[in-house]
Design a protein around this motif. Sequence first.
Motif, PDB file in Angstrom:
ATOM      1  N   PRO B 127      59.207 -20.923  26.200  1.00  0.00           N
ATOM      2  CA  PRO B 127      57.960 -21.554  26.634  1.00  0.00           C
ATOM      3  C   PRO B 127      57.831 -21.791  28.136  1.00  0.00           C
ATOM      4  CG  PRO B 127      59.375 -23.145  25.507  1.00  0.00           C
ATOM      5  CD  PRO B 127      59.971 -21.778  25.286  1.00  0.00           C
ATOM      6  N   ASP B 128      58.953 -21.894  28.862  1.00  0.00           N
ATOM      7  CA  ASP B 128      58.814 -22.110  30.308  1.00  0.00           C
ATOM      8  C   ASP B 128      59.398 -20.964  31.125  1.00  0.00           C
ATOM      9  OD1 ASP B 128      61.507 -22.597  29.902  1.00  0.00           O
ATOM     10  OD2 ASP B 128      61.572 -24.407  31.166  1.00  0.00           O
ATOM     11  N   VAL B 130      58.355 -17.272  32.210  1.00  0.00           N
ATOM     12  CA  VAL B 130      57.374 -16.192  32.234  1.00  0.00           C
ATOM     13  C   VAL B 130      58.104 -14.914  32.643  1.00  0.00           C
ATOM     14  CG1 VAL B 130      55.346 -17.635  32.612  1.00  0.00           C
ATOM     15  CG2 VAL B 130      56.709 -16.906  34.597  1.00  0.00           C
ATOM     16  N   LEU B 151      54.757 -16.234  26.120  1.00  0.00           N
ATOM     17  CA  LEU B 151      53.519 -16.900  25.742  1.00  0.00           C
ATOM     18  C   LEU B 151      52.336 -16.365  26.540  1.00  0.00           C
ATOM     19  CD1 LEU B 151      55.732 -18.726  24.606  1.00  0.00           C
ATOM     20  CD2 LEU B 151      54.393 -20.713  25.307  1.00  0.00           C
ATOM     21  N   ALA B 153      48.147 -17.646  27.262  1.00  0.00           N
ATOM     22  CA  ALA B 153      47.383 -18.898  27.195  1.00  0.00           C
ATOM     23  C   ALA B 153      45.922 -18.614  27.491  1.00  0.00           C
ATOM     24  CB  ALA B 153      47.937 -19.897  28.206  1.00  0.00           C
ATOM     25  N   SER B 155      44.225 -19.626  29.772  1.00  0.00           N
ATOM     26  CA  SER B 155      44.012 -19.436  31.208  1.00  0.00           C
ATOM     27  C   SER B 155      44.558 -18.107  31.719  1.00  0.00           C
ATOM     28  CB  SER B 155      44.671 -20.586  31.982  1.00  0.00           C
ATOM     29  OG  SER B 155      46.061 -20.631  31.690  1.00  0.00           O
ATOM     30  N   SER B 156      45.275 -17.358  30.887  1.00  0.00           N
ATOM     31  CA  SER B 156      45.864 -16.101  31.364  1.00  0.00           C
ATOM     32  C   SER B 156      44.773 -15.106  31.764  1.00  0.00           C
ATOM     33  CB  SER B 156      46.726 -15.468  30.262  1.00  0.00           C
ATOM     34  OG  SER B 156      47.752 -16.339  29.860  1.00  0.00           O
ATOM     35  N   THR B 157      44.954 -14.498  32.929  1.00  0.00           N
ATOM     36  CA  THR B 157      44.021 -13.453  33.354  1.00  0.00           C
ATOM     37  C   THR B 157      44.325 -12.169  32.586  1.00  0.00           C
ATOM     38  OG1 THR B 157      45.553 -12.757  35.076  1.00  0.00           O
ATOM     39  CG2 THR B 157      43.907 -14.409  35.691  1.00  0.00           C
ATOM     40  N   ARG B 160      47.531 -10.706  33.700  1.00  0.00           N
ATOM     41  CA  ARG B 160      48.714 -11.398  33.170  1.00  0.00           C
ATOM     42  C   ARG B 160      48.907 -11.090  31.686  1.00  0.00           C
ATOM     43  NH1 ARG B 160      51.813 -14.171  36.130  1.00  0.00           N
ATOM     44  NH2 ARG B 160      52.865 -14.966  34.279  1.00  0.00           N
ATOM     45  N   THR B 164      52.353  -9.608  30.570  1.00  0.00           N
ATOM     46  CA  THR B 164      53.172 -10.404  29.652  1.00  0.00           C
ATOM     47  C   THR B 164      53.402  -9.667  28.335  1.00  0.00           C
ATOM     48  OG1 THR B 164      52.336 -12.444  30.636  1.00  0.00           O
ATOM     49  CG2 THR B 164      53.347 -12.622  28.463  1.00  0.00           C
ATOM     50  N   MET B 178      44.811 -25.436  25.661  1.00  0.00           N
ATOM     51  CA  MET B 178      45.412 -25.849  26.915  1.00  0.00           C
ATOM     52  C   MET B 178      45.954 -27.252  26.657  1.00  0.00           C
ATOM     53  SD  MET B 178      45.146 -23.430  29.184  1.00  0.00           S
ATOM     54  CE  MET B 178      45.236 -24.142  30.850  1.00  0.00           C
ATOM     55  N   GLY B 179      47.254 -27.331  26.360  1.00  0.00           N
ATOM     56  CA  GLY B 179      47.820 -28.637  26.057  1.00  0.00           C
ATOM     57  C   GLY B 179      49.192 -28.479  25.444  1.00  0.00           C
TER      58      GLY B 179
END
Lengths: 417, 266
Positions: B127-128, B130, B151, B153, B155-157, B160, B164, B178-179
């Motif tokens: 999770p942390d 990338v 992961l 999200a 917000s991922s462009t 990304r 990813t 988002m949380g």
Amino acid sequence: MSSQPDEHGHFGRFGGRFMPEALIAPLDELEQAWREAMADEGFTTELQRLLREYAGVPSLLYDATRFSEVVGARVLLKREDLNHTGAHKIRNVLGQALLTERMGKKRVIAETGAGQHGVAAATAAAYLGLECRVYMGEVDTERQALNVARMKMLGAEVMTVTTGSRTLKDAINEAIREWVATVDHTAYLFGTAAGPHPFPAMVRDFTRGIGDETRAQSLALLGRLPDAALACVGGGSNAIGMFTAFIDDPGVRLYGFEPGGEGFETGRHAATITAGQIGVLHGTRSYLLQDDDGQTVESHSISAGLDYPGVGPEHAWLAETGRATYRPITDAQAMDAMLMLAKTEGIIPAIESAHALAGAYDVAHELGDQATLAICLSGRGDKDMVTAGTWFNLLDVEDVLHDVVDDAVDDSVGDGP
Amino acid sequence: MTGGVSPTLAQTRSEGRAALIGYLPAGFPSVDVSIDLVRAMVKGGVDVVEVGLPYSDPVMDGPTIQAAADMALAAGTRIDDVFRVVEASAEHVPTLVMTYWNPVERYGVERFASALGAAGGAGLITPDLVPDEAQEWIAVADAHRLDKVFLVAPSSTRARLEMTTAHCRGFVYATAVMGVTGAREQTSSVAPQLVARTREVTDLPIGVGLGVSNGRQAAVVAQYADAVIVGSALVRAAFDAPEPASAVAAVTDLTHDLARGVHGEL
């Protein structure tokens, strides 16, 4: 060396970005906004005006002659304690808050240990009309109750953090958790030169005025640079602010003083570089206090502002390359130096800053009595009077503390004042 | 089991349904009971197990999983205990470890991968971490043929998402909100959009996590995701039970309800 970090935020093998994917795009946006702002003369001019007219910057470089006699070398104190809100932290928050405004966000969050960054953040938020929430560990709300009251008076909401060790690291965890959910309209005013890229470089650039001014003031006062620059190191924002201007001056030695707490032998300290191992915490690779399984070990320092088990990645890099030297100072050494400065100069320093004062004795001995040491007096000691009063048996602290704590933190979880 | 989670997810896809992935932290409330709880998830019908490695500073987790991790650490859970739990689970279903990065780095990435492989583990969810910072993990995972689940999200462009998913093996973990982790009243409205955007750039299965707490919600998510990931609700069910035997029963029951959701029986 001064071109650090690289484009991905690495200082050598340190730094980087170890964060949930949800925050990567927002961190990219923040980096871009910061770089554009710093290249925009309108932004930098406004920030300089704010620092000058509102924060009282540039701070004085003061020739501390009586303290010099005790230390055994000439000591110049960079008087960040005279800044508005009483510490160097105002430089960083004004920069980040102005950037927040530029990015069109109306709300900020911050973490705080001693409360100095929280007070600074609340101040900048009040000045710019931003909503502000500060996360603070329960242990710290108790030992820094006056700063809780200051934050509330400035209109900030103080969230008491009761998870983990209930200190600065847990306040950062909670702030990150909130930020993942609110990043679309909220800026995280990070309080030190650590965390994920771009924070280490951005905070450095907002605090580097400390060293830039010291450099110019030294040239004006002495006609030359000091022989050494000294600062305390928790996360390391005042130290990196002090060091940056001198990194390319090989004649200026750089010394960072870490909280040695009750001493290594007790295991109760926060001397990350001296005693830690390389690892990842709060989004960055650096030195940290951890056990064999990589679990963060609780730190200890009499100074809440230095009570952090990690350290900024650029300090890890400066330590590894040998450009800067990091040494531990115990609680007792720091308190002795705090008292000494009060008695010789009539200046009560923050306990954080007293670590740098205490470190000056050995540096003076090593460099000789002709040496000039520039020390960052990063904050004033008003907030520390309960701790100091207890340490030196100056007042009946139990009564004072209870009254203050009861008033300040009773309803600090929830909707604030 | 070997071959990671891909064969299982291919199987569920061929059955025309989403897979159910259940998460519980190793060592919660003790190592032995956590093994019983994982087996309860298997009995209840999970297709894949995620074993959480309890960590002191879990910034992606909400209060429920934090409290479970704290309890596991206070009980003295070590990394080697996590592999014990993995071994007990991997006898039955493909089993991944979900871990923050520092414990892996401290243990030694190569050593961790070897031990995980020896325990029959399928890979890691990070999770942390990338892919930008994961060069060492990617190389070691490839050498050990372990799944690498990164992961994505809301917000991922697009850039990304492409980068990813190109580094994922096994499946892609889509964080639905988002949380932080935690059961929510309503499932996310942005999740379908994120899954759709992710499908544009990869053929890998997509698992959706964060917020699912019952079979009905699982059924909703199963309509657009290849796997439904449930964590906090299972931890909560175990927390609310007065003693281990009833925790096992509660986890079995909840898992059974969730499984009916992904099987289209609700």
